[in-house]
Design an enzyme around this catalytic site. Structure first.
Site, PDB file in Angstrom:
ATOM      1  N   CYS A 240       0.825  -1.216   0.000  1.00 46.92           N
ATOM      2  CA  CYS A 240       0.000   0.000   0.000  1.00 46.92           C
ATOM      3  C   CYS A 240       0.855   1.261   0.000  1.00 46.92           C
ATOM      4  CB  CYS A 240      -0.918  -0.019   1.212  1.00 46.92           C
ATOM      5  SG  CYS A 240      -0.059  -0.384   2.750  1.00 46.92           S
TER       6      CYS A 240
ATOM      7  N   HIS B 242      -2.028   5.438   6.633  1.00 48.06           N
ATOM      8  CA  HIS B 242      -0.620   5.827   6.742  1.00 48.06           C
ATOM      9  C   HIS B 242      -0.511   7.304   6.331  1.00 48.06           C
ATOM     10  CE1 HIS B 242       0.447   1.554   6.806  1.00 48.06           C
ATOM     11  NE2 HIS B 242      -0.061   1.368   5.611  1.00 48.06           N
TER      12      HIS B 242
HETATM   13  N1  LIG Z   1      -3.880  -4.900   5.228  1.00 47.13           N
HETATM   14  C1  LIG Z   1      -3.167  -4.021   4.568  1.00 47.13           C
HETATM   15  O1  LIG Z   1      -3.107  -2.876   4.939  1.00 47.13           O
HETATM   16  C2  LIG Z   1      -2.419  -4.396   3.341  1.00 47.13           C
HETATM   17  C3  LIG Z   1      -1.952  -5.671   3.127  1.00 47.13           C
HETATM   18  N2  LIG Z   1      -1.218  -5.948   2.024  1.00 47.13           N
HETATM   19  C4  LIG Z   1      -0.705  -7.285   1.795  1.00 47.13           C
HETATM   20  O2  LIG Z   1      -1.794  -8.120   1.362  1.00 47.13           O
HETATM   21  C5  LIG Z   1      -1.600  -9.456   1.824  1.00 47.13           C
HETATM   22  C6  LIG Z   1      -2.810  -9.875   2.639  1.00 47.13           C
HETATM   23  O3  LIG Z   1      -2.916  -9.021   3.753  1.00 47.13           O
HETATM   24  P1  LIG Z   1      -4.291  -8.817   4.532  1.00 47.13           P
HETATM   25  O4  LIG Z   1      -5.441  -8.828   3.600  1.00 47.13           O
HETATM   26  O5  LIG Z   1      -4.081  -7.635   5.396  1.00 47.13           O
HETATM   27  O6  LIG Z   1      -4.323 -10.110   5.417  1.00 47.13           O
HETATM   28  P2  LIG Z   1      -5.526 -10.640   6.328  1.00 47.13           P
HETATM   29  O7  LIG Z   1      -4.900 -11.290   7.496  1.00 47.13           O
HETATM   30  O8  LIG Z   1      -6.536  -9.577   6.545  1.00 47.13           O
HETATM   31  O9  LIG Z   1      -6.212 -11.742   5.409  1.00 47.13           O
HETATM   32  C7  LIG Z   1      -5.568 -12.920   5.077  1.00 47.13           C
HETATM   33  C8  LIG Z   1      -6.606 -13.910   4.587  1.00 47.13           C
HETATM   34  O10 LIG Z   1      -5.943 -15.104   4.183  1.00 47.13           O
HETATM   35  C9  LIG Z   1      -6.620 -16.243   4.731  1.00 47.13           C
HETATM   36  N3  LIG Z   1      -5.656 -17.316   4.873  1.00 47.13           N
HETATM   37  C10 LIG Z   1      -4.718 -17.490   5.801  1.00 47.13           C
HETATM   38  N4  LIG Z   1      -3.996 -18.587   5.532  1.00 47.13           N
HETATM   39  C11 LIG Z   1      -4.503 -19.110   4.396  1.00 47.13           C
HETATM   40  C12 LIG Z   1      -4.190 -20.237   3.595  1.00 47.13           C
HETATM   41  N5  LIG Z   1      -3.172 -21.046   3.907  1.00 47.13           N
HETATM   42  N6  LIG Z   1      -4.932 -20.478   2.487  1.00 47.13           N
HETATM   43  C13 LIG Z   1      -5.958 -19.671   2.149  1.00 47.13           C
HETATM   44  N7  LIG Z   1      -6.291 -18.583   2.873  1.00 47.13           N
HETATM   45  C14 LIG Z   1      -5.566 -18.302   3.974  1.00 47.13           C
HETATM   46  C15 LIG Z   1      -7.197 -15.740   6.012  1.00 47.13           C
HETATM   47  O11 LIG Z   1      -8.302 -16.535   6.344  1.00 47.13           O
HETATM   48  P3  LIG Z   1      -8.525 -17.190   7.750  1.00 47.13           P
HETATM   49  O12 LIG Z   1      -8.542 -16.055   8.722  1.00 47.13           O
HETATM   50  O13 LIG Z   1      -9.813 -17.864   7.591  1.00 47.13           O
HETATM   51  O14 LIG Z   1      -7.380 -18.088   7.980  1.00 47.13           O
HETATM   52  C16 LIG Z   1      -7.635 -14.317   5.601  1.00 47.13           C
HETATM   53  O15 LIG Z   1      -8.887 -14.385   4.974  1.00 47.13           O
HETATM   54  C17 LIG Z   1      -0.261  -9.445   2.573  1.00 47.13           C
HETATM   55  O16 LIG Z   1       0.761  -9.755   1.669  1.00 47.13           O
HETATM   56  C18 LIG Z   1      -0.128  -7.980   3.004  1.00 47.13           C
HETATM   57  O17 LIG Z   1       1.204  -7.592   3.233  1.00 47.13           O
HETATM   58  C19 LIG Z   1      -0.992  -5.015   1.045  1.00 47.13           C
HETATM   59  C20 LIG Z   1      -1.477  -3.754   1.188  1.00 47.13           C
HETATM   60  C21 LIG Z   1      -2.172  -3.324   2.378  1.00 47.13           C
HETATM   61  O1  LIG Z   2       1.531  -2.967   2.844  1.00 43.59           O
HETATM   62  C1  LIG Z   2       1.344  -2.433   3.919  1.00 43.59           C
HETATM   63  O2  LIG Z   2       2.240  -1.642   4.550  1.00 43.59           O
HETATM   64  P1  LIG Z   2       3.765  -1.437   4.166  1.00 43.59           P
HETATM   65  O3  LIG Z   2       3.784  -0.750   2.822  1.00 43.59           O
HETATM   66  O4  LIG Z   2       4.280  -0.519   5.227  1.00 43.59           O
HETATM   67  O5  LIG Z   2       4.422  -2.795   4.144  1.00 43.59           O
HETATM   68  C2  LIG Z   2       0.112  -2.745   4.663  1.00 43.59           C
HETATM   69  O6  LIG Z   2      -0.325  -1.641   5.403  1.00 43.59           O
HETATM   70  C3  LIG Z   2       0.353  -3.966   5.512  1.00 43.59           C
HETATM   71  O7  LIG Z   2       1.310  -3.643   6.454  1.00 43.59           O
HETATM   72  P2  LIG Z   2       1.575  -4.609   7.707  1.00 43.59           P
HETATM   73  O8  LIG Z   2       2.594  -5.607   7.239  1.00 43.59           O
HETATM   74  O9  LIG Z   2       2.115  -3.658   8.734  1.00 43.59           O
HETATM   75  O10 LIG Z   2       0.248  -5.209   8.093  1.00 43.59           O
END
Ligand SMILES: NC(=O)C1=CN([C@@H]2O[C@H](COP(=O)(O)OP(=O)(O)OC[C@H]3O[C@@H](n4cnc5c(N)ncnc54)[C@H](OP(=O)(O)O)[C@@H]3O)[C@@H](O)[C@H]2O)C=CC1
Ligand SMILES: O=C(OP(=O)(O)O)[C@H](O)COP(=O)(O)O
Length: 335
Positions: free
Chosen positions: A141, A221
């Site tokens: 992000c 952020h």
């Molecule tokens: N949140 C943010 O601000 C941002 C995140 N990202 C990136 O995006 C990615 C996802 O982050 P985010 O959405 O925050 O994560 P979350 O923890 O919110 O979601 C992860 C999801 O993956 C599922 N999951 C976990 N293990 C497995 C598996 N083995 N197989 C299938 N599903 C699985 C979880 O389900 P369950 O709970 O049912 O296990 C949950 O639905 C990361 O790489 C992160 O760095 C990028 C930009 C911003």
């Molecule tokens: O991609 C993100 O941040 P980052 O650009 O600081 O790695 C998301 O906010 C997820 O960050 P986190 O790894 O702190 O949950």
């Protein structure tokens, strides 16, 4: 023309939003989502009409909880043209072998390393690099937010040097596990933070160094940017350039904080109150001794969502012109 079949592996903060953004496009469709726990998010996914898949050893638990499992993650992958992997950082890497075995294209998120996909993506900056690729990583992000302002400045004025301090939200609003709740944490302490090198994975020639801290907030952020450019320009020139970017929103009208930006997202009627664009404070755009300074806020839960849609379109070669894909994605999402 039949729609591209998209699977969402990992239905959390990012996955659920990508699913909804794909659903409103006319050239792609969701064929299933996967998660491990049969919690409220799985129930909502099922109620919305998404087929819910899970790991082989979780199928019984899903069915018992009252969510009919459509099959295993492997079953879902077998039906897809492209998988958007939105599992937590580090897990996506382990899924690569599954995707290779099934011969399916895959997109990872910023929590994985550049090397996993070999192509790091930002729609405005390097759409064409992803054309026809099997594996792509949509950068984080914060990195997405940086690329969206650095790229147009570089195109217009030539960027000599970027120095940025990132004040990061430490957890998402629904996250009850992470903190801090009463501290400011230099993160990482060893410099630079990953964001500068990540920008270089999209724009290799940019001279950039970044530092980052985590703050006890969940909303957004906030970046303080300082940019030196090759050609002279005024603050008004920069404001005009940013105003032309469809994924940059100039902020004013009494908005003085990330809290008010999130309220604006709700007032605009955005799904989940999301703010997909970078939010640049117009009054902060300043030239001092020939260098540019400004503040921007980034909604971490949503700014990468339109980028994932464009990445699908590039990999599937549904559109070769990045500008056209961006316009199509924006229109369908209401951006
Ligand atoms: N949140 C943010 O601000 C941002 C995140 N990202 C990136 O995006 C990615 C996802 O982050 P985010 O959405 O925050 O994560 P979350 O923890 O919110 O979601 C992860 C999801 O993956 C599922 N999951 C976990 N293990 C497995 C598996 N083995 N197989 C299938 N599903 C699985 C979880 O389900 P369950 O709970 O049912 O296990 C949950 O639905 C990361 O790489 C992160 O760095 C990028 C930009 C911003
Ligand atoms: O991609 C993100 O941040 P980052 O650009 O600081 O790695 C998301 O906010 C997820 O960050 P986190 O790894 O702190 O949950």
């Amino acid at each position: 023309m039949s729609k591209v079949k998209v699977a969402i592996n990992g239905y959390g903060t990012i996955g659920k939003r990508v699913a909804d953004a794909v659903t409103v496009q006319d050239d792609m469709e969701i064929i299933g989502i996967a998660k491990t726990r049969p919690n409220y998010e799985a129930f909502v996914a099922h109620d919305k009409g998404y087929d819910v898949y899970t790991l082989a050893d979780k199928v019984d638990a899903m069915n018992k909880a009252g969510i009919p499992a459509a099959g295993t993650v492997d079953d879902m992958i077998a039906k897809a043209d492209v998988v958007v992997d939105c599992t937590p950082g580090g897990i996506g890497e382990k899924n690569k072998a599954l995707y290779e075995k099934a011969g399916v294209k895959a997109i990872w998120q910023g929590g994985e390393d550049h090397e996993l996909a070999g192509c790091s993506f930002n729609a405005e900056a390097n759409y064409t690099e992803a054309l026809g690729k099997d594996f792509v990583r949509v950068v984080s992000c914060n990195t997405t937010g940086l690329c969206r302002v650095i790229y147009p400045l570089d195109q217009e004025y030539g960027v000599k040097k970027v120095r940025v301090t990132l004040m990061r939200r430490s957890a998402d609003p629904n996250d009850v596990k992470n903190g801090p709740i009463n501290a400011i944490v230099p993160n990482p302490i060893k410099l630079p933070s990953h964001h500068g090198p990540d920008v270089k994975s999209v724009l290799p020639h940019i001279n950039i160094a970044s530092t980052a801290v985590k703050l006890p907030t969940t909303l957004m952020h906030l970046h303080t940017l300082n940019i030196e450019m090759e050609k002279e320009c005024t603050a008004d020139d920069v404001k005009a350039l940013f105003a032309k970017q469809s994924r940059v929103r100039m902020i004013g009208q009494g908005i003085g904080s990330t809290a008010e930006i999130m309220e604006l997202g709700k007032d605009l009627g955005r799904p989940r109150g999301d703010m997909w664009e970078n939010c640049v404070w117009e009054d902060s755009v300043t030239m001092y001794e020939g260098e540019l300074y400004f503040f921007q806020a980034i909604h971490q839960e949503s700014d990468v969502i339109p980028e994932n849609v464009d990445a699908i379109r590039a990999m599937m070669e549904l559109e070769t012109d990045g500008a056209k894909s961006i316009a199509k994605t924006n229109k369908a999402m209401g951006l």
